[in-house]
Design a protein around this motif. Structure first.
Motif: not given
Ligand code: R1P
Ligand code: URA
Length: 321
Positions: A40-67
């Motif tokens: 999740i920390v690394l995902s903050r470097s991806l394009d178009g990330v909303d930096h107001n996303t709560p610290a432990k959450a994946v930004c909603s404009n990225l695809f994510s899947h928890a198995s």
């Protein structure tokens, strides 16, 4: 969840059994980490990330899947190029699930880089980065510990495998980009040892068990003088990349190890942050982890998108879904 095909189980949607991903959800260029919080920390470097996303959450404009087996996949773009981040947990089995299941759902060449943590057997200090150009495996020799055997066994209590190399261009690119971020004197080259335990086969002393590992560090350095790091996954990544085939084999033309060409569909590399300095017994602080992780992550992303995959068959990974 109902699965079909006992040989390589997948569900009706085409999701793999453990990582839980399907075709179209993963980029050809992947960073793999152990800890989902690091992903999740690394995902903050991806394009178009909303930096107001709560610290432990994946930004909603990225695809994510928890198995259901603890893998977390995040896909987006870095400087315009599709990339994925996959958190796999710990140990060689998790790396094996990751490499094989990701390979199964992506077409064309792939690059996989691990950003992990490690113990340092060298002079690399906590917070420094190690970039190993090869790795061997250290395994507890279970037979040595069989009842009544240890005192008479001539075999050693730990077994060291042959070394497998990373992709040299990936390693050179990682060293260059890590040095640019952290300075040359914080980046170390050498050989990694992947252990099958955090404890016994990493030379930790635990008086609750018979481990016979007091001489292990000396043995490792005698076996491979350039041994730099101890961790728990990289060997399998390098090994599987070196045994990956250029295209899935047809059953009738199945290659033997001896006949396998030196062309592979996976280019692999790894780098590790030193969390434990095994000679001085220092352990990294939370503050240092928070400082180093995102910087090292940027250097890995820069390397991931800089190395050529050979053709432009990259997936246009899902975004915004
Ligand atoms: C042990 O604490 C874990 O840390 C290291 C080891 O390889 C093992 O997985 O790597 P990660 O920080 O990537 O999990
Ligand atoms: N990860 C390991 O596997 N070993 C260490 O000493 C630190 C992190």
């Amino acid at each position: 969840m109902s699965m079909s095909n006992a040989n390589f189980p997948m569900d009706a949607e085409g999701r793999t059994y453990h990582v839980g991903i399907k075709r179209g959800e993963l980029a050809n260029r992947i960073i793999t980490v152990g800890d989902p919080a690091r992903a999740i920390v690394l995902s903050r470097s991806l394009d178009g990330v909303d930096h107001n996303t709560p610290a432990k959450a994946v930004c909603s404009n990225l695809f994510s899947h928890a198995s259901h087996r603890g893998f977390l996949t995040i896909t987006g773009r870095y400087k315009g190029t599709p990339v994925s981040i996959v958190a796999i947990g710990m140990g060689v089995s998790m790396m094996d699930f990751f490499v094989r299941e990701c390979r199964a759902v992506v077409d064309g060449p792939m690059i996989m880089i691990r950003l992990g943590s490690c113990g340092s057997l060298s002079d690399a200090k906590v917070g420094d980065i190690c970039v190993p150009s090869s790795s061997y495996m250290v395994q507890r020799n279970y037979d040595y510990f069989a009842d009544g055997t240890a005192s008479t066994a001539s075999a050693a209590p730990y077994h060291m495998s042959k070394k497998f190399d990373a992709d040299p261009e990936v390693i050179a690119t990682l060293v260059k980009n890590m040095s640019a971020q952290l300075g040359d004197n914080h980046v170390w080259k050498g050989v990694n040892a992947t252990a099958d335990s955090f404890y016994s086969s990493q030379g930790r002393q635990d008086l609750n068990f018979v481990d016979d590992n007091q001489e292990l560090f000396t043995e490792l350095v005698k076996y491979e003088p350039e041994t730099l790091t101890l961790e728990m996954e990289t060997f399998v990544l390098y090994h599987l990349a070196r045994t990956s085939t250029v295209a899935p084999l047809k059953e009738e033309s199945r290659l033997t190890a001896a006949a396998t060409s030196n062309k592979h569909s996976i280019r692999a590399g790894a780098c590790m942050m030193v969390f434990a300095q095994r000679k001085s017994n220092d352990f990294i602080s939370k503050e240092d982890v928070a400082r180093v992780e995102p910087i090292a992550g940027k250097a890995v992303f820069d390397s991931l998108v800089e190395v050529s995959l050979g053709d432009e068959s990259e997936l246009h990974a899902t975004e915004g879904s």
